[in-house]
Design a protein around this motif. Structure first.
Motif, PDB file in Angstrom:
ATOM      1  N   LEU A 155       0.847  -1.190   0.000  1.00 47.07           N
ATOM      2  CA  LEU A 155       0.000   0.000   0.000  1.00 47.07           C
ATOM      3  C   LEU A 155       0.884   1.241   0.000  1.00 47.07           C
ATOM      4  N   TYR A 156       0.527   2.190  -0.843  1.00 46.22           N
ATOM      5  CA  TYR A 156       1.236   3.465  -0.923  1.00 46.22           C
ATOM      6  C   TYR A 156       0.221   4.570  -0.658  1.00 46.22           C
ATOM      7  N   THR A 157       0.485   5.411   0.313  1.00 43.79           N
ATOM      8  CA  THR A 157      -0.392   6.542   0.619  1.00 43.79           C
ATOM      9  C   THR A 157       0.300   7.818   0.177  1.00 43.79           C
ATOM     10  N   GLY A 158      -0.424   8.654  -0.572  1.00 39.54           N
ATOM     11  CA  GLY A 158       0.156   9.889  -1.072  1.00 39.54           C
ATOM     12  C   GLY A 158      -0.854  11.016  -1.082  1.00 39.54           C
ATOM     13  N   VAL A 159      -0.367  12.207  -1.416  1.00 34.17           N
ATOM     14  CA  VAL A 159      -1.210  13.400  -1.496  1.00 34.17           C
ATOM     15  C   VAL A 159      -0.874  14.128  -2.791  1.00 34.17           C
ATOM     16  N   THR A 160      -1.874  14.785  -3.373  1.00 33.54           N
ATOM     17  CA  THR A 160      -1.660  15.470  -4.646  1.00 33.54           C
ATOM     18  C   THR A 160      -2.724  16.537  -4.857  1.00 33.54           C
ATOM     19  N   SER A 161      -2.443  17.470  -5.727  1.00 33.76           N
ATOM     20  CA  SER A 161      -3.457  18.448  -6.131  1.00 33.76           C
ATOM     21  C   SER A 161      -4.095  18.037  -7.460  1.00 33.76           C
ATOM     22  N   ASN A 162      -3.543  16.986  -8.100  1.00 34.29           N
ATOM     23  CA  ASN A 162      -4.073  16.518  -9.382  1.00 34.29           C
ATOM     24  C   ASN A 162      -4.097  14.983  -9.359  1.00 34.29           C
ATOM     25  N   LEU A 163      -5.222  14.435  -8.950  1.00 35.39           N
ATOM     26  CA  LEU A 163      -5.334  12.988  -8.770  1.00 35.39           C
ATOM     27  C   LEU A 163      -5.103  12.234 -10.070  1.00 35.39           C
ATOM     28  N   TYR A 164      -5.702  12.698 -11.156  1.00 37.51           N
ATOM     29  CA  TYR A 164      -5.540  12.027 -12.448  1.00 37.51           C
ATOM     30  C   TYR A 164      -4.066  11.929 -12.827  1.00 37.51           C
ATOM     31  N   LYS A 165      -3.339  13.055 -12.761  1.00 36.58           N
ATOM     32  CA  LYS A 165      -1.928  13.060 -13.150  1.00 36.58           C
ATOM     33  C   LYS A 165      -1.095  12.177 -12.223  1.00 36.58           C
ATOM     34  N   ARG A 166      -1.379  12.228 -10.940  1.00 35.18           N
ATOM     35  CA  ARG A 166      -0.603  11.439  -9.981  1.00 35.18           C
ATOM     36  C   ARG A 166      -0.758   9.944 -10.247  1.00 35.18           C
ATOM     37  N   VAL A 167      -1.997   9.496 -10.467  1.00 32.65           N
ATOM     38  CA  VAL A 167      -2.230   8.073 -10.717  1.00 32.65           C
ATOM     39  C   VAL A 167      -1.658   7.684 -12.072  1.00 32.65           C
ATOM     40  N   PHE A 168      -1.806   8.550 -13.070  1.00 33.47           N
ATOM     41  CA  PHE A 168      -1.233   8.283 -14.392  1.00 33.47           C
ATOM     42  C   PHE A 168       0.279   8.083 -14.280  1.00 33.47           C
ATOM     43  N   LEU A 200      -9.556   1.934  -9.295  1.00 35.73           N
ATOM     44  CA  LEU A 200     -10.522   3.006  -9.514  1.00 35.73           C
ATOM     45  C   LEU A 200     -10.111   3.964 -10.631  1.00 35.73           C
ATOM     46  N   TRP A 201      -9.079   3.621 -11.367  1.00 38.30           N
ATOM     47  CA  TRP A 201      -8.562   4.484 -12.431  1.00 38.30           C
ATOM     48  C   TRP A 201      -9.672   4.955 -13.369  1.00 38.30           C
ATOM     49  N   ASN A 202     -10.469   4.036 -13.881  1.00 39.33           N
ATOM     50  CA  ASN A 202     -11.502   4.426 -14.844  1.00 39.33           C
ATOM     51  C   ASN A 202     -12.563   5.324 -14.216  1.00 39.33           C
ATOM     52  N   ASP A 203     -12.721   5.264 -12.911  1.00 43.48           N
ATOM     53  CA  ASP A 203     -13.698   6.108 -12.221  1.00 43.48           C
ATOM     54  C   ASP A 203     -13.268   7.571 -12.166  1.00 43.48           C
ATOM     55  N   ILE A 204     -11.982   7.837 -12.254  1.00 46.74           N
ATOM     56  CA  ILE A 204     -11.498   9.223 -12.136  1.00 46.74           C
ATOM     57  C   ILE A 204     -11.106   9.827 -13.478  1.00 46.74           C
ATOM     58  N   LEU A 205     -11.220   9.056 -14.552  1.00 50.20           N
ATOM     59  CA  LEU A 205     -10.803   9.539 -15.866  1.00 50.20           C
ATOM     60  C   LEU A 205     -11.663  10.693 -16.356  1.00 50.20           C
ATOM     61  N   PRO A 206     -11.036  11.786 -16.776  1.00 52.56           N
ATOM     62  CA  PRO A 206     -11.811  12.818 -17.481  1.00 52.56           C
ATOM     63  C   PRO A 206     -12.258  12.209 -18.815  1.00 52.56           C
TER      64      PRO A 206
END
Length: 102
Positions: A17-30, A90-96
């Motif tokens: 498990l990796y826990t992180g923080v970001t201002s852009n979830l899509y970019k971070r997961v990508f 959950l990648w597909n759930d956050i996709l623009p």
């Protein structure tokens, strides 16, 4: 004020498990999916988004990330399962719309 996200990512077997923080979830997961820029992610292949929270500010997100990072694995798994019982990516759930699917 900029919104912030706390996210938990895992590997394909859900053993890391990796826990992180970001201002852009899509970019971070990508970036995690591409193994880009994160030594831990590249080494342990934490390419799958298991959980995320949205916060009104980065300060709130960072505070929450620090709290979750102190938790033991069982607590983190319970948190993930309360949001994502199937522990699916959950990648597909956050996709623009119109963005790349994996």
């Amino acid at each position: 004020m900029k919104a912030g996200y706390v996210c938990i990512l895992s590997n394909s077997k859900r053993t890391v498990l990796y826990t992180g923080v970001t201002s852009n979830l899509y970019k971070r997961v990508f970036d995690h999916k591409k193994g880009k820029g994160y030594t831990f992610s590249a080494k342990y292949k934490t390419h799958y988004l298991m959980y995320y929270e949205v916060h009104q500010s980065m300060y709130q997100a960072i505070t929450r990330e620090k709290q979750i990072k102190k938790w033991n694995r069982d607590w983190k798994i319970s948190l993930i399962e309360s949001f994502n019982p199937e522990m699916k990516d959950l990648w597909n759930d956050i996709l623009p719309s119109g963005r790349m699917h994996f």
